[in-house]
Structures are given as C-alpha cells and as structure tokens.
Design a protein around this motif. Structure first.
Motif, short mmCIF file in Angstrom:
data_model
loop_
_atom_site.label_atom_id
_atom_site.label_comp_id
_atom_site.label_asym_id
_atom_site.label_seq_id
_atom_site.Cartn_x
_atom_site.Cartn_y
_atom_site.Cartn_z
N UNK A 1 31.58 50.16 43.18
CA UNK A 1 32.86 49.46 43.01
C UNK A 1 32.80 48.01 43.45
N UNK A 2 31.70 47.59 44.06
CA UNK A 2 31.62 46.22 44.58
C UNK A 2 31.24 45.22 43.48
N UNK A 3 30.82 45.70 42.33
CA UNK A 3 30.47 44.81 41.22
C UNK A 3 31.47 45.00 40.08
N UNK A 4 31.76 43.92 39.39
CA UNK A 4 32.84 43.93 38.41
C UNK A 4 32.55 44.82 37.22
N UNK A 5 31.24 45.00 36.89
CA UNK A 5 30.91 45.85 35.73
C UNK A 5 30.74 47.31 36.10
N UNK A 6 30.94 47.64 37.36
CA UNK A 6 30.89 49.01 37.87
C UNK A 6 29.62 49.76 37.43
#
Length: 1201
Positions: A383-388
C-alpha cells in the motif's frame, strides 16, 4: 545387531516363512550351476526397531479450502484456518507450522493474543481453542465447548484477557483467556435492542470496543441493527436500525466515526453525534443508469477504514461489484482519497486483512500492506506505492498451480545439481514485484546440522514438471519444465486423436530421473515418453520422434492352472525355445485399414526449435492407435544412462529403446517374454463381435480437479471384455475357436530388427491382475468426492487397468461408478477369493522395470547388463543384454537382447526390485557422468562417455561371486540369491490389504525395505532377512490422492499429497524425529510491545481515558458471578505437557529465553521507575503552581477577576 548364516548348498525351496499357496522359489533340485556358489552369506544387520519412529515433519503448499485469517502485528506472524480444521502459521521463510484440530471441524475465526505467543481458534463445532505458540510444535492449552449456542463472531481487545464471543442467538458472552472459563457477565440480545422492537436482530456479526473508550462495546447484528453497549452501566448508549443487512464494521481511530458494509453493495459512514441516519452513504461500484436508478451490486463482505498521517484515509473492501457485468473476476477495491483502484483476483476472496504499523486501535493506523487470502492463493499488496504492486511470495504456494498428478522424492542428490537448477530457473522468474521485504517476517529459523541436498519433483495436469529444493525441511521452486512445448497444440476435430486429448493431453503420468547423469524422462497420459538431456547452453534442435505399435488384438484370459500352488519351473535350456524370426517392418507394410489409425495421440513439432538452457528434449516416443483402439497407458518405466537404454511397458507388453541410436530394440507382448518357461496354460480368445470403440471412454481430462462433484475414474483399457449382462452370450463367446493372434509391431524412422514371433499356443491368465505399481510410475488419477475409493476402483485409478467382469451387470457401455462404489465402499477391502474372481478377465501388465548388473541365466559366471521385469501376475522375468563397451561401437553396433525366460513367482503384482551385494550393501545402478553435449568443443579434451559401474562382485572377494535380489510385490517380499535364483527369505507383508508402494531405501548407514499399504500402514523390513522392524497404522483411511503420490526416499523420509494443494513430508527415522525440534522454526520470539503514543494531558483528561477501564472489576467472578455450567464445557488441553517436553528437550534455549525475558523485565521496571519519578515531579510542579495560583487569587473579590 543380528548375525545370521544360511547354508545354501542344495537349497531349492523357499524358507519356512512361506505359506500354503505361495509358489515355490528356486530352481529344480539338483540343477548344477557354472558360477561358484558362496558357501554362506555373512551379513551384519545393524538396524533394529529402535531406529524407527514415524512422525510428520512439515507440510508445504497452500492451505486447502481456507476459511479464516489472522495476523500478529508485533510478532509479524500469519495464521490461516481451513475447512478441515487445519491451521497454518507462517513467519519468515523457514518458519512454517501446521496444526490440526482433533475434531476436524472448520475454523471459523482466528484471534492472536498479540505478542503473547498464543492463538484463539473458533471452530464450526462451537468450540474455542487456545493454542500455545511458545513451542516449536503448538498445542492446545484449553478448549471451551458451547452447548446451547452457536459461535458466530469473536473479538479480543489488544492487551486484554477477556474475549468477547457473539452467538447465533444474538447474545454476547465473555471468556477469560487465562482460565478459559465463561464470565457471568452476558449481554442478552433482548437487553441490547429496544423493547418495542418486534423482530429478532439476528446473529452477532461484529464486536469491537470503541477506540475512544474501552468500556463501550459496539455490537453489530446481521439484520442491520447496531448497538453501542456501555459495559459499566450495562445499558445501550445508542441503537441504529438500518434497512440493509450488515456484513462488517470498521472504526475510525479517533472513535468518533465508524463505517459499515452492507448486502446491497453500499458503505455507510456513521457519526456518533447523530446516529439517527448515516453521515454518508456510497455505492462505490453502483453507477446511475439512464432511468435514474442505481445498478444493483453484490454485497460488500468486509471493509476496513484505516487512517494515515501523510495522506488521505484508506477504505479497502472486497465485493460490491455490479451484478450486470458477467464474467467479472473477484476484486479488492482500494479507495484512497478520490482515487479508486480495483485489483482483480484469480480466485474468490475468502478474507483480507490490512497490516498497520501500530497494534493500538486509538492511534493513527498507518497501513502499509494488505494480505488477501484467496481460495487457492495468498497475496500481499504493497500500500505504500501508488501502483499497489504485489510482494513476491517466498512460500511454495503454487504447488497446485496446475493439479499435481505425480510426485518423486530424491534425497542425497549431487550437491551441484541444486545451484545449477536454481540459476537456470531464476532467469525465468516473473518481475514487477514490490521491492520491499516480505512483511510476514516473524519467528526464527536456522539451518540445522542434519541437512543434505533433497529434491522433490511434481508432475502436473498441464504437462509441466517442477523441481523443488526440499533441503532442510523447506521448499523452494528451482526450475519449471513445460513438456507441452514438444508438441503442436491439439486442435479440436482432428479426427480420432482429438477424442483422446479433450482436456489434459499433456498430463504427466510418471517421471524418472537420474541425478548423476541428469537424464530426465516424462511419461504423459497420451501414451508418450519424452527424454530430456540437461545443458547449460541454448541450442537449435529438431526433436526426434519414435512411433511404437504396442497393441495386442487378442484377448488373453488368464485362469489359474491346476498346479498353481506348486508350479514346477524348468531351466530355459530344458525346452527347445521357439525360433524368433527377425525382419524389418516398414510403415508401408500395414494394411489400409490399420494405416488409417496408426497415428499417435499428439503431433510432435517437426520444425527446428530453439530451446533455452536447462532440460532440452532429446527423444519423443509415442504409442500408436491400432485398429481404432487407443494406445494403452504406460504402466512402468526405467532408464539407465550407462547403458543408454530406456524400457517401458503397459498391459500389452514391453518395449526397449536405445536412446543413443534412437532405435527400438525390443517390442514384445508380455506373453512372449516367457518363452518356453511359461508357468501358465493359456488360451487365445477370438475377437469380440461388435467391438466397442473406446475413444469416448479413454483418458478423460483433469480440468475440474477441485470440484466437489464426483470425478470419473480415468480408464483406458475398455476393450478387455465386452460389457454385457447376457450370460448366455458370454458362454457362447468363450466357446468360440481361438483364431486371433496378438500383433505387435514397431514404426520407427530407421529399420529395426526385433523378435516378432507371437505365440498362438494355448494360454490362460492367472489370478487377477493385482494393482500396478503405486508410484510416480502410474497413470493420472482422479479423486472421489468422499475421499475414499473401493479397492477395485482404486486399482483402476492407480494403474489404468480396467477390470470388468461378466458376473456384474452393465446396462450401458458408459460405466456407472456410483453403482460400483455403493457395492464396494471400502478402500482397503480384503482381496479375498470372491473379489479375485471378479477381476479374472484381464491382461497381464508390466508393472515394474529395473536395469542393473546381474546374472541373466543360472549358468552365467559373470554379471552382465540385465533388465528385470515384474508383471501384474507376480512373475519376475530376467532379460540379459549385450552392450558394446567401446564408445564408437556403442553408437554404431546394435545392442542385442534375448529374453532368457527365467521365472520367479510372488503373490500379487510386483512393485519393486532392489539389489544387495553378499555383504548386505545396496548396489546402485550404473550411470553415465553428466556431460554437456552443447558445450563448445575442446580439441585437447574430447568429450567421451564416462561410465560408473557398481559390479556385484567388485567388493566381495571374501564372499565369492553373486548378489542378492530383493523383490517386493503387493502381498509379499522375497530375497533371491543370484545366479542360482534360490529363494533365501520370504515374508508375507499383508493378508488383509495390499502394498501400494515399496522401496529399498538406506537408513542409518544400512538398508531396509519400506512399504506403504492400502490400509494406511507404514512398515519397514530388514534386509536381507526381512524381519519386521516397524509397523505403524499411520493413515487408517487412505484416499486415492495419497495412494497415488506416496513415495519413500533415503534417509528415512517420505511424502504424499495430503490435499490437492499441500505436500506432507513424514519421517520414519528415529534419528530424524530426535533432531526435528532443532530443524523446525521458532514461532515466538521475545519482542517488547511498542509503547502507546503520548495522548497529552488535556486530551486524556477531557477526552475520556480508556486506560482506566478495569475489565476484571466487571467480568470477574466477584462482580459478575459464575456462568451457567450447561452453557459451555471447559476441556483442558495437552499444551502444558507438550510445553514441558519441549522445554526438557531444549533446556539451553529456554534458559536463554528466560534470561532475555528477565533482562527485558528489569529494563521495563527501570523504565517504569523513571516514568513514576517523572510523574511525581510533574505532580509536585502542578501542585506548586496550583498553590501559588490559589494564594494569588485568595484575597481577590469576584469583580476583580
């Protein structure tokens, strides 16, 4: 230690261990032998019963039929519950534990006691269990069985010892975790709702304490009613009545709002200031249609509402998609601010859980990942990256990516094979994973001292083969091979072959692997064999294909001869053998009718193909259709790299292929292998009238592997007898003159000389075809929905031999298996004479093959290359071979093979051969040292074949010539002395059941015979004396999956497929059982619980301090009294005893942990003392300032302020 001596002079009969009805072992009395016979066998047997103990070691794969999920945010371990009552607990790679509830009831819910090393499980039998995780093998400490109410939901607040339990009646009970006893405090459903409410609110579907005040409990009922219960005042603070059913509830961390998910696909947000209506209602996937109405959506089964300091809150939910879009896959939706991301899944979502930085519900949650449990997979989303992106799963969760159809297990592999396979397999790994570390990182695991290279091979329904590194009780995929790439893709409607390859034409039936030479053989369900060679270089190659006609047109029925109990076998030389005429058979010599059907089931690629490094196909062997009949499935296979030969057999006969010269050396029916020494009188039967085509029955697919519906058992030998219920017609058929002959021929790219004399002399088949070898050399299997099969159905599944009888009534040609199951519902049914008579009409199949150095005839003075052949009638045949020694001659001169007709007999199908020298040591098969045929040429070092031979007489100067042959059938085991073929020892393994798998394995620097029976018994016998060493009733009810995949290996280990998605490894070695504690990982590690954030003085003073709530005052026996005894029953567990055993076995580790715990406790006490001093100083300062303020304001009048 046992020392035994057997005088062999004049020994012609079996040992006294034989029983009436067992055939005589040995040659005719007084037959001279040219080879010197040892005067005595002197073997020091070192194995005793104390060397053996059976226990499970570890389970690999994905939890079958998962039902529940839990995560400990401090210990960082994950638990998965299953429908069969199993619990898998996962940590860092190597930390993988399996627990099983004795009741077998489905696990409804899991709750960790966070950072306490304990787990609560709620099962479908309305029982709560407390598991102790502070030991390597978790055990149940307490159980609590509810008698009058059904458990629907559980909730355990962080750092609380009181568990809230919601029931189907709508009541909420409270359980003390320490004593596992019910409290007298009960929240009754009729007290929770208003008295004016006329309907029952339904079962409790949610329980949670308010983040703002732990004394407030939020209760969600299925009907849509939500109640916040004041635990102190014992009354409801507010009640919410909503029209739609509730599936889940999630709090905002401040405790002022909560979100609900509903059955109409909506999310409602409620504010505690106004509970009369929802603050917000959203349909995330419900679009407004043209007529103004919203789309109907599926229920949102779960929602989680998590806050973050640096960004907008996360709303994550499963379900809620619109109904009108057919074919949409299950999805997890992530709403982050205004962005909505839909992650489509391959399988239905069972449960998901958001992982947060803090275990405290009243702090900002900071979610960093979400664990999604699917029906057949486990994924973790970053969840910490925008592209999941998804994390790369370090566990072997994809064992079942395609249904497993066969297994093989190799211990003590060459140490260099694992790194090479891994390096090649790593080039084909998927990319795009999250760069962060796998978040489930709890527990500790170290590489034990008792490890050695182990490889597990699994064959799959889609034709793929996976190599797994199984060293040190872990499992990691090394390399994946796709056998389907050898063939053209089958197209529907391509004539006869298309009927055969409907669903799974490439399914792997068995594998054979030589780790030393790296030669690998795969047998497929479409009657094909692919031989692979290993290379570190890519290459352009054209696949060589051999087509073999191994089909008999006559129907040979075997019945016991009058002297079956005591057949007298003569020397091969005592009869004049039939002459074998040799002539080349060209494809053009077929009749027009047969030429129409002489096609293989699959089409091999004819063009030059580029193959990557790894296993590269060298030869494809295919059996052909004959006269409209499909080829029979291959039932046995062996390959020897030193000889350059490959042998395989089925119910029609035996074929031997020279894979170096790419020629067929031998293609002979089983009946012709006997020559003049056939122990049975046989009658050839005429062809059937109105022969039924079997293409519609043969080799059905494996696509619906996981379906709960009944699976049809795969059969391919339907032409053995005609299905009829007319006994008169049967008798007429039997009286017809024997006019048909058995025809076997070979089609190959080059002219091949082979024996073709197929005897038309009278023959009768014996006692039933027992089972074929239950090993990785067996056909693809299906499961029955009840998990167990009849003996007969099981044999048909295991070995592909169809056994129809005329005394059973069949109304149609499509056989109804459900009727058969109703008649024979016992898997391990005794093979009595009545059952045997049912199986009488069948063919003799080749069930096991083994190359090795042996004595083909009694007159042989020196060992030569031989092929041992075992059949389904318990007959052992020996085929000597002459192989050129020079490398150039080997590639040009033909290998000569001549069946010697030597015969030995056992009860039941022959399953396994093994060879010992006269000192009792295991003789390995010769092999060729691996050489890379695609490597660049080195003129200074030409590549030559380097062979390693293990001659039976190489280390036996003191004992003379000869060796011992161990033969195991499904009923008994025998040890023969070669070359005299005298039976030294015989042991009847089982009378009431039959052996499914047998192997000669090395254990504790010695050798034994390991057997697995259909009744679930695992046995070991000493060698060569065949003394019983161990007999354990391990699996009382064995199902087809276990029977098909069970395999032994060296080092006292074995494995089987315990479910369609899991591999269970076991050990029968006492030494490994003793070292198992050291090899397993630790689930619990002492970690200090993170401190709660400082709430601030004013926030804590005015906002309500949740830490002042004392549950003991409310729920304890003094305040709440005792609960009704009839409501629940406390059951003490064995976890305490197990914990004591573990502590005794690992005292040093426990002392070390105790010392660490004491240090941590001292550190905590020191910190507490510092905090207390700080609070006292703060209190004194506050008192001083308050006193000064009082003095300052003391004399002032009210109007002066």
């Amino acid at each position: 230690m046992k020392k035994f001596r057997k005088v062999l002079d004049g020994l012609t009969t079996s040992s006294p261990g034989g029983t009436i009805g067992s055939p005589s072992c040995g040659s005719a009395a007084g037959t001279p032998t040219a080879a010197p016979t040892p005067k005595e066998i002197d073997v020091q047997e070192t194995l005793v019963s104390e060397n053996f103990q059976l226990c499970k070691t570890v389970r690999h794969g994905f939890a079958y039929q998962p039902t529940a999920l839990a995560f400990d945010p401090v210990q960082k371990i994950l638990a998965i519950g299953s429908r069969s009552g199993g619990v898998r607990i996962l940590g860092r790679p190597g930390v993988d534990c399996y627990c099983q509830h004795e009741s077998g009831a489905a696990v409804l819910q899991l709750q960790f006691l966070i950072n306490e090393g304990a787990l609560v499980t709620a099962c479908a039998d309305d029982t709560l269990h407390l598991w102790n995780l502070r030991q390597r093998r978790p055990a149940v400490l307490h159980s609590l069985k509810f008698n009058r109410e059904r458990i629907t939901f559980c909730h355990l607040p962080f750092q609380s010892k009181w568990l809230y339990v919601g029931t189907e009646r709508g009541n909420t009970h409270i359980v003390n975790i320490e004593s596992f006893i019910l409290s007298g405090y009960v929240i009754m459903w009729n007290k929770a709702i208003e008295l004016s409410t006329k309907t029952h609110p339904g079962p409790v579907v949610h329980l949670s304490d308010s983040p703002k005040d732990e004394g407030k409990l939020l209760i969600g009922f299925e009907s849509g009613t939500i109640v916040q219960w004041d635990l102190r005042a014992k009354k409801a603070d507010f009640r919410i009545y909503y029209d739609e059913a509730i599936h889940s509830v999630s709090w905002h961390h401040e405790g002022k709002q909560f979100m609900c998910s509903h059955s109409d696909g909506s999310l409602t947000l409620w504010n505690l200031r106004n509970t009369t209506k929802p603050f917000q209602v959203t349909f995330p996937h419900g679009k407004i249609q043209k007529d103004g109405r919203k789309e109907s959506c599926k229920p949102i089964l779960k929602v989680e509402y998590k806050t973050s300091r640096s960004s907008e809150p996360f709303v994550i939910f499963s379900g809620g998609l619109s109904y009108d879009k057919a074919g949409r896959r299950p999805a997890l939706t992530i709403m982050h601010g205004k962005a909505i991301t839909v992650l489509e899944m391959d399988y239905p979502i069972v449960e998901f859980m958001v992982l947060c930085e803090t275990p405290y519900i009243n702090e900002v949650q900071e979610p960093y990942a979400v664990v999604v449990l699917l029906e057949k997979d486990l994924i973790v989303v970053d969840l910490t990256q925008s592209n999941f992106p998804v994390f790369e799963n370090p566990y072997p969760m994809d064992v079942h990516e395609s249904p497993v159809t066969c297994t093989a297990y190799f211990a003590d592999c060459p140490p260099d094979i694992i790194p090479i396979l891994y390096s090649i397999g790593a080039k084909h790994k998927k990319t795009g994973y999250s760069q962060k570390e796998w978040p489930v990182s709890g527990g500790t695991w170290t590489l034990g001292s008792h490890t050695y290279p182990e490889i597990i091979i699994t064959g799959h329904a889609d034709g793929s083969v996976k190599f797994w590194d199984a060293s040190a009780i872990t499992l990691q995929m090394l390399y994946k091979l796709k056998t389907s790439k050898v063939f053209e893709k089958p197209k529907p409607g391509e004539g006869r072959a298309a009927e055969l390859v409907e669903e799974d034409p490439f399914a792997v039936q068995m594998v054979s692997w030589c780790p030393q030479s790296r030669i690998f053989c795969v047998v497929g369900i479409s009657a094909h064999i692919i031989l692979y060679r290993f290379s570190k270089y890519d290459a352009n190659t054209q696949i060589v294909a051999l087509e073999v006609r191994l089909q008999c047109e006559s129907e040979d029925v075997i019945t016991p001869s009058e002297n079956e109990n005591n057949p007298c076998f003569s020397e091969p030389g005592s009869h004049s053998p039939q002459p074998h005429h040799q002539y080349p058979v060209s494809p053009g010599s077929r009749t027009p009718e047969s030429g129409k059907d002489s096609i293989p089931c699959l089409k091999v690629k004819e063009r030059v193909v580029r193959v990557p490094p790894g296993y590269q196909s060298d030869l494809v062997i295919q059996l052909l259709w004959v006269d409209g009949e499909p080829p029979q499935q291959i039932t046995s296979l062996d390959i020897n790299s030193a000889y350059g030969l490959l042998a395989f057999g089925n119910c029609n006969g035996l074929a031997v292929v020279d894979y170096l010269q790419k020629t067929v050396l031998l293609c002979m029916s089983t009946l012709d292998l006997y020559g003049a020494t056939d122990p049975y009188q046989r009658l050839t039967r005429s062809p059937r009238r109105n022969r039924q085509s079997t293409s519609e029955f043969c080799m059905r697919g494996l696509s619906n592997f996981y379906s709960d519906s009944k699976k049809r058992i795969r059969t391919s030998y339907q032409s053995l007898t005609e299905l009829t219920d007319n006994q008169q017609s049967v008798d007429m058929e039997r009286s017809k003159s024997p006019t048909s002959v058995c025809v076997c021929s070979v089609d190959s790219p080059v002219p091949v000389h082979y024996p073709t004399s197929l005897h038309n002399d009278p023959r009768v088949l014996p006692e039933p075809v027992a089972s074929l070898r239950a090993s990785h050399c067996s056909p693809v299997f299906y499961l029955l929905d009840n998990g167990h099969a009849s003996r007969r159905a099981m044999l048909q599944q295991l070995h592909g031999v169809t056994m129809y009888s005329h005394d059973e009534h069949h109304t149609t040609t499509s056989y109804c298996w459900s009727e058969r199951e109703s008649r024979e519902n016992s898997f391990s049914r005794s093979r009595s004479s009545s059952v045997s008579s049912i199986d009488r009409d069948t063919k003799e199949a080749v069930t096991t093959l083994q190359f090795g150095e042996s004595y083909g005839r009694k007159s042989d003075a020196f060992p030569t290359p031989c092929l041992w052949v075992g059949t389904s009638l318990g007959v052992v045949l020996l085929i000597p071979m002459s192989i050129p020694n020079d490398q150039e001659e080997r590639m040009e001169e033909p290998v000569t093979i001549g069946p010697s007709g030597a015969v030995q007999m056992l009860k039941g199908s022959v399953l396994r051969f093994g060879f010992l020298d006269c000192m009792g040591a295991l003789i390995q098969s010769p092999y060729e040292v691996w050489r890379d045929t695609n490597a660049p040429e080195d003129p200074d070092r030409p590549r030559k074949r380097k062979l390693v031979h293990f001659s039976p007489s190489s280390s036996q100067e003191a004992c003379g010539e000869g060796h011992l042959a161990v033969v195991c059938s499904e009923r008994q085991a025998k040890v023969f002395l070669m070359p005299s073929q005298s039976c030294l020892f015989v042991h009847n393994i089982t009378e009431s059941s039959f052996v499914l798998r047998a192997d000669v394995v090395s254990v504790c620097n010695s050798v034994c015979l390991a057997c697995f029976c259909a009744n679930g018994h695992v046995m070991t016998l000493s060698l060569p004396s065949l003394r019983p060493l161990m007999d354990v009733n391990y699996l009382p009810l064995t199902d087809m999956r276990i029977a098909r995949t069970f395999c032994f290996t060296n080092g006292g280990q074995a494995l089987y497929l315990s479910s369609p998605t899991e591999i269970q490894r076991i050990t029968y070695s006492q030494e490994m059982c003793d070292n198992l504690q050291e090899m397993l990982g630790e689930l619990f590690t002492p970690i200090e619980t993170p401190e709660a954030q400082n709430r601030g003085f004013l926030k804590g003073f005015f906002g309500g301090n949740a830490h002042t709530f004392d549950r003991e005052e409310l729920f304890g026996e003094a305040a709440a009294g005792k609960a009704s005894r009839s409501l629940a029953q406390h059951i003490p567990g064995q976890g305490g005893v197990e914990g004591m055993k573990v502590a005794a076995s690992g005292a040093v580790g426990e002392l070390a942990r105790a010392r660490i715990a004491l240090d941590e406790r001292g550190q905590r006490l020191g910190e507490l003392e510092e905090r207390t001093a700080l609070m006292m100083t703060s209190a004194e300062t506050f008192s001083k300032h308050a006193h000064e303020l009082m003095l300052k304001c003391k004399d002032k009048k009210w109007y002066q302020f």
